[in-house]
Design an enzyme around this catalytic site. Structure first.
Site, PDB file in Angstrom:
ATOM      1  CG  ASP A  33      -2.047   0.975   1.151  1.00 51.39           C
ATOM      2  OD1 ASP A  33      -1.813   2.141   0.790  1.00 51.39           O
ATOM      3  OD2 ASP A  33      -3.180   0.582   1.472  1.00 51.39           O
ATOM      4  CD  GLN A  96     -15.357  -0.670  -2.523  1.00 50.18           C
ATOM      5  OE1 GLN A  96     -16.550  -0.864  -2.268  1.00 50.18           O
ATOM      6  NE2 GLN A  96     -14.724  -1.327  -3.476  1.00 50.18           N
ATOM      7  CG  HIS A 102      -8.696  -3.183  -2.280  1.00 47.91           C
ATOM      8  ND1 HIS A 102      -9.759  -2.469  -2.806  1.00 47.91           N
ATOM      9  CD2 HIS A 102      -8.199  -2.436  -1.271  1.00 47.91           C
ATOM     10  CE1 HIS A 102      -9.899  -1.339  -2.132  1.00 47.91           C
ATOM     11  NE2 HIS A 102      -8.972  -1.290  -1.184  1.00 47.91           N
ATOM     12  CG  LEU A 103      -7.786  -9.240   2.287  1.00 43.12           C
ATOM     13  CD1 LEU A 103      -9.062  -9.073   3.117  1.00 43.12           C
ATOM     14  CD2 LEU A 103      -7.414 -10.721   2.171  1.00 43.12           C
ATOM     15  CG  HIS A 104      -6.812  -2.727   3.243  1.00 42.24           C
ATOM     16  ND1 HIS A 104      -6.002  -1.637   3.029  1.00 42.24           N
ATOM     17  CD2 HIS A 104      -7.983  -2.449   2.602  1.00 42.24           C
ATOM     18  CE1 HIS A 104      -6.636  -0.747   2.297  1.00 42.24           C
ATOM     19  NE2 HIS A 104      -7.856  -1.223   2.024  1.00 42.24           N
TER      20      HIS A 104
END
Length: 181
Positions: A33, A96, A102-104
């Site tokens: 990220d 969002q 997407h997965l954090h």
């Protein structure tokens, strides 16, 4: 809301935007990220057009969780995290901001609060180093994925870190205190 092909993750998947990608398979990628909440904050992104969980094909959902587990173990071990938080948002009301599922994967450290997300960009050189280290550790674990430039940097980083093998996992601790972003 219709899927927006111009979102940042769609552009990354098409190779139109750069990202610090450290894992890739047929259905997913994992990147760092650019506005991390902690050291090692990663994103797992499916290679399909899905705005949110409700639009995500179950086969891709399964692939995201499989990659998410691999990424969580790897960032936990590489960054010596005390725990890992998985987060996923569906819709603006849920938080969002990029409308591609997407997965954090966020490593957590005892006594250290998370940094605010979206408040500032990480040092690009630092993200490059972290991505190279993650790729090197994943290769050691037997993962294969497209080569990227910088394997010499990864080798140097591995030499600078004490790496202990624990079963199939690695735990690396930097010799010096981790520099803030």
């Amino acid at each position: 809301m219709a899927y927006d092909q111009g979102n940042i993750f769609a552009k990354i998947l098409r190779g139109e935007m750069a990202a610090q990608k450290f894992f890739e398979d047929e259905q997913t990628i994992a990147i760092l990220d650019v506005m991390p909440q902690s050291d090692g904050h990663s994103l797992v992104i499916p290679k399909c057009a899905a705005e949110n969980l409700f639009a995500l094909d179950p086969a891709f959902a399964s692939a995201v969780m499989h990659t998410g587990q691999l990424v969580a173990r790897t960032v936990r071990d590489v960054f010596a995290a005390d725990g890992v938080t998985l987060m996923q948002f569906n819709g603006p009301e849920a938080g969002q901001t990029v409308f591609h599922f997407h997965l954090h994967v966020i490593p957590r450290y005892a006594g250290k609060p998370l940094r605010k997300h979206g408040r500032g960009l990480a040092n690009p050189a630092r993200l490059t180093e972290q991505a190279e280290l993650l790729r090197a550790v994943l290769r050691e674990q037997g993962c294969s994925f497209p080569e990227t430039p910088g394997s010499a940097l990864a080798s140097l980083l591995m030499k600078r870190l004490r790496v202990r093998i624990r079963g199939h996992h690695f735990r690396a601790r930097a010799e010096a205190e981790v520099d803030p972003y």
